[in-house]
Design an enzyme around this catalytic site. Structure first.
Site, mmCIF file in Angstrom:
data_model
loop_
_atom_site.group_PDB
_atom_site.id
_atom_site.type_symbol
_atom_site.label_atom_id
_atom_site.label_comp_id
_atom_site.label_asym_id
_atom_site.label_seq_id
_atom_site.Cartn_x
_atom_site.Cartn_y
_atom_site.Cartn_z
ATOM 1 N N TYR A 488 13.296 -4.543 -24.108
ATOM 2 C CA TYR A 488 13.262 -5.232 -25.409
ATOM 3 C C TYR A 488 12.498 -6.551 -25.285
ATOM 4 O O TYR A 488 11.437 -6.716 -25.843
ATOM 5 C CB TYR A 488 14.679 -5.462 -25.930
ATOM 6 C CG TYR A 488 14.724 -6.061 -27.313
ATOM 7 C CD1 TYR A 488 14.490 -5.272 -28.433
ATOM 8 C CD2 TYR A 488 14.989 -7.410 -27.504
ATOM 9 C CE1 TYR A 488 14.514 -5.809 -29.717
ATOM 10 C CE2 TYR A 488 15.020 -7.964 -28.782
ATOM 11 C CZ TYR A 488 14.785 -7.162 -29.879
ATOM 12 O OH TYR A 488 14.804 -7.705 -31.148
ATOM 13 N N SER A 569 11.855 -2.161 -32.548
ATOM 14 C CA SER A 569 11.777 -3.458 -33.197
ATOM 15 C C SER A 569 10.865 -4.376 -32.382
ATOM 16 O O SER A 569 9.686 -4.074 -32.211
ATOM 17 C CB SER A 569 13.185 -4.042 -33.368
ATOM 18 O OG SER A 569 13.172 -5.121 -34.261
ATOM 19 N N ASP A 652 13.356 0.740 -44.133
ATOM 20 C CA ASP A 652 13.448 -0.371 -43.188
ATOM 21 C C ASP A 652 12.948 -1.637 -43.864
ATOM 22 O O ASP A 652 11.748 -1.865 -43.977
ATOM 23 C CB ASP A 652 12.630 -0.079 -41.927
ATOM 24 C CG ASP A 652 12.858 -1.113 -40.836
ATOM 25 O OD1 ASP A 652 13.465 -2.166 -41.129
ATOM 26 O OD2 ASP A 652 12.442 -0.879 -39.693
ATOM 27 N N HIS A 688 16.299 0.206 -40.419
ATOM 28 C CA HIS A 688 15.896 -0.333 -39.122
ATOM 29 C C HIS A 688 16.670 0.309 -37.973
ATOM 30 O O HIS A 688 16.279 0.183 -36.822
ATOM 31 C CB HIS A 688 16.092 -1.847 -39.116
ATOM 32 C CG HIS A 688 15.349 -2.550 -38.034
ATOM 33 N ND1 HIS A 688 13.975 -2.466 -37.890
ATOM 34 C CD2 HIS A 688 15.771 -3.345 -37.011
ATOM 35 C CE1 HIS A 688 13.591 -3.190 -36.850
ATOM 36 N NE2 HIS A 688 14.655 -3.721 -36.294
#
Length: 718
Positions: A488, A569, A652, A688
């Site tokens: 991430y 993301s 989203d 999302h």
């Protein structure tokens, strides 16, 4: 012998892919800080345009036609359905005189909230979100009980949107207390005054989009406001508590103290972990623990110095968790009656970052620390800061949930790992005793076949990066193993060990390796680790990730052709940037709901809050850095390039789908010569990530890992 899917892919590699036609406007050029920037697919930013809808339909059709010939798809769906079909329990918590917990029998679209009078009595359904929609796409976003436990406020999200509608019900009653829910709430806290006449919540001005299209709009989310809703009145009568029209991108959170006297207001500028804190004394102003007018706030923190999170109150003393002079966090207290004392330390910063806290049994402060991406739990005296005891957990375990209040002598906590779905324990401070409450099991799952280890590899600048690696004990390190590399790297968020049915299925059924790299940009080692992976140091995240792949190759786990990089993301941005920067290291990139346009992200929904990590493109220096790493603006036009799968959701409204659609169109145009497929999957009635039904989760995972199987030539093992 190659699988059918691999043979199919080999044939397709001999000719170019024919991608759906999409209009490309070469004349659309923005001049940013004197630099011309082409944006030929700008028209895809309009979600309601006919050609955008046609683009979505064509991309989904192309993707489905590519995977449908593989027999792996049906096998995966059958296996994942079986694996996901296990009972899941949330951590019990007490409100009033009753206990509550979430439970999913296995394949229910959404988890159900149950209640019981005592911890040993029979449970009954309290709230079932599955009754709210036929397809399970209406979910419980957040909720709050009143202090006595007699009232229940709950926020419902449709199709995964960040927009929620807030309802209120009396505990024990079938129907809501009010005919109409509160509308246009987003990123909202909900907290009742202790007289239980109403509650505080956050909302935005009514947008231009209608309620039936909420979640598909791209308008900037600005001018958030805090309101007080008095139960039984219309939303139009709600009292505006706080707003800041001069700073429209600021966001707010309110909490009523455990004693009911104080209203604590947090103000944040962006996702930067720094905030302001104000407090209002409801009792002094209104003569009771209620809200009879606009509260008068006084500043406790008036400078953007650090992060402050309210913990508890004792009389006029408020306790906070903070990064003030402590990048790995510490506990401090502030006496409202003696503000000249400032912040007084209660528990000092340690070498391990503080992850979260809880106050139980009057004055027991439970602190959970991260030590090399593993949790350590300690108990202190809230008032004096004296250390009391450790609470032991199995090595490598991660706390997934915790409950308990100052009024309770008991605390429930759950922990899990990569190969354990979860254990819930009950800690009784009055004894004290720590006992097993419930352990989750998965039918047909054998954890003993897996090996989990943590390695530390060196990034380009010598920084040691921790990485978890999961594979079967029988895996041979011959450089040929299909490997999923995940990370991430942003927004001060730690990626911790978690039980993932999809990952374990990949390991077991494809003889795969899963590697989770704790790259810089997260919170794994505190504020300094985060700062080393944002703004003008964002490249460190991408470099760390690429060096994770190099380590896996050098250690003979795999080779570039067999590596799929995956992230969502901010992790989707990570995948997009690394594909452009080091295409030779990967066979496939799967980017989910990613931030792909680093020059326009701040113009849509809540994107302005991300300038804390990405900088502000309206500032010349920030633009000059962002344009060099933005996935959309760095797609090559020649040379070999890995296969790509871009996944997004049509609802989203966090990272709007236009990021993914513009990148897919650009890649398919620039890399039309490539023999490797560039595909897109757009989820319908999904946002999302949060709120997906179990069926949506299984279908998406089945499609995704079928694509991985085909591209990496990874046959399904029966």
């Amino acid at each position: 012998m190659k699988s059918f899917s691999a043979q199919t892919f080999a044939k397709r590699m001999m000719s170019k892919f024919i991608y759906p036609a999409v209009r490309r406007d070469e004349s659309h050029v923005d001049v940013l800080h004197g630099v011309p920037v082409k944006d030929p697919f700008r028209h895809l930013e309009d979600p309601d345009a006919a050609e955008t809808k046609a683009f979505v339909e064509a991309q989904n059709a192309l993707f489905q036609s590519f995977i449908k010939e593989s027999p792996v798809r049906a096998k995966l769906e059958t296996r994942l359905t079986k694996m996901f079909n296990y009972e899941r329990y949330g951590v019990p918590f007490k409100k009033g005189s009753s206990y509550y917990y979430f439970h999913n029998s296995g394949l229910q679209p959404q988890s159900v909230l149950y209640t019981q009078k005592s911890i040993d009595s029979e449970a009954s359904v309290f709230f079932d979100p599955n009754k709210l929609s036929e397809d399970g796409t209406v979910s419980l976003g957040s909720y709050k009980f009143s202090e006595s436990g007699n009232l229940f406020a709950y926020a419902l999200s449709a199709s995964g949107s960040d927009w929620v509608k807030i309802h209120v019900k009396q505990v024990g009653a079938e129907k809501d207390l009010e005919d109409k829910p509160l509308e246009w709430a987003k990123f909202t806290s909900m907290t009742f005054t202790h007289d239980e006449k109403g509650f505080f919540y956050n909302r935005y001005p009514t947008p231009s989009v209608s309620q039936d299209k909420a979640g598909t709009e791209t308008d900037s989310s600005v001018n958030q406001m805090v309101y007080y809703h008095r139960i039984g009145t219309d939303q139009s009568e709600d009292l505006l508590i706080y707003s800041d029209p001069e700073n429209p991108t600021r966001m707010f959170g309110v909490s009523v103290s455990d004693c009911g006297r104080y209203l604590i207001l947090n103000v944040s500028e962006s996702c930067d972990p720094k905030n302001l804190v104000y407090v209002a004394d409801l009792e002094a102003q209104f003569g009771c623990n209620s809200c009879l007018g606009v509260p008068k706030f006084s500043p406790i923190v008036s400078e953007w110095e650090a992060e402050f999170s309210w913990i508890a109150t004792e009389g006029t003393v408020i306790f906070f968790e903070t990064t003030l002079n402590a990048p790995k966090k510490r506990i401090v207290k502030y006496d409202i009656a003696n503000p000249s004392l400032g912040f007084v330390e209660v528990v000092a910063e340690t070498e391990n970052p503080l992850d979260f806290n809880n106050v139980v049994d009057k004055n027991k402060l439970v602190l959970v620390y991260l030590k090399d991406v593993k949790h350590v739990m300690k108990v202190y005296n809230l008032t004096t800061g004296a250390f009391l005891n450790d609470i032991d957990m199995p090595s490598g375990s991660i706390i997934k949930g915790m409950s308990g209040t100052k009024k309770d002598s008991e605390m429930f906590y759950s922990y899990a790992s990569f190969v354990s779905p979860g254990v819930i324990r009950r800690y009784d401070f009055s004894s004290p005793s720590d006992s097993l409450f419930r352990e989750t099991t998965v039918s047909g799952f054998d954890s003993s076949i897996f090996e989990v280890k943590q390695d530390f590899y060196a990034s380009e600048d010598g920084t040691k990066i921790p990485m978890y690696i999961i594979h079967k004990k029988t895996t041979v390190l011959n450089g040929q193993n299909p490997t999923l590399l995940y990370a991430y790297g942003g927004f001060n968020i730690s990626i911790l060990p978690a039980f993932s049915v999809s990952w374990l299925t990949f390991v077991e059924k494809f003889n795969g390796v899963v590697a989770v790299a704790n790259i810089r940009g997260g919170a794994e080692y505190g504020q300094e680790w985060y700062n080393a992976g944002r703004l003008f140091k964002k490249q460190n995240c991408f470099t760390d990730f690429q060096y994770a792949a190099k380590y896996l190759i050098s250690a003979n786990y795999t080779n570039p052709r067999k590596i799929v990089i995956n992230g969502g993301s901010n992790g989707g941005l990570l995948v997009g940037a690394c594909l452009n920067q080091a295409p030779e290291l990967f066979g496939l990139g799967v980017a989910e709901v990613g931030v792909m346009d680093l020059l326009r992200f701040h113009k849509f929904t809540i994107g302005s809050a991300w300038t804390s990590d990405y900088g502000n493109p309206d500032v010349k220096e920030d633009f000059e850095y962002a344009v060099k790493i933005s996935p959309l603006h760095n797609v090559p036009t020649e040379g070999p390039y890995p296969a790509v799968l871009i996944i997004t959701g049509d609802h989203d409204d966090r990272v709007v789908p236009l990021h993914s659609m513009k990148l897919a169109a650009t890649m398919q145009h620039n890399l039309a010569h490539s023999a490797n497929p560039i595909m897109m999957r757009i989820n319908t009635k999904a946002g999302h990530g949060a709120g997906k039904s179990m069926q949506q989760v299984i279908e998406e995972a089945s499609d995704k890992y079928t694509y991985i199987s085909i591209v990496l030539d990874a046959p399904y093992v029966e």
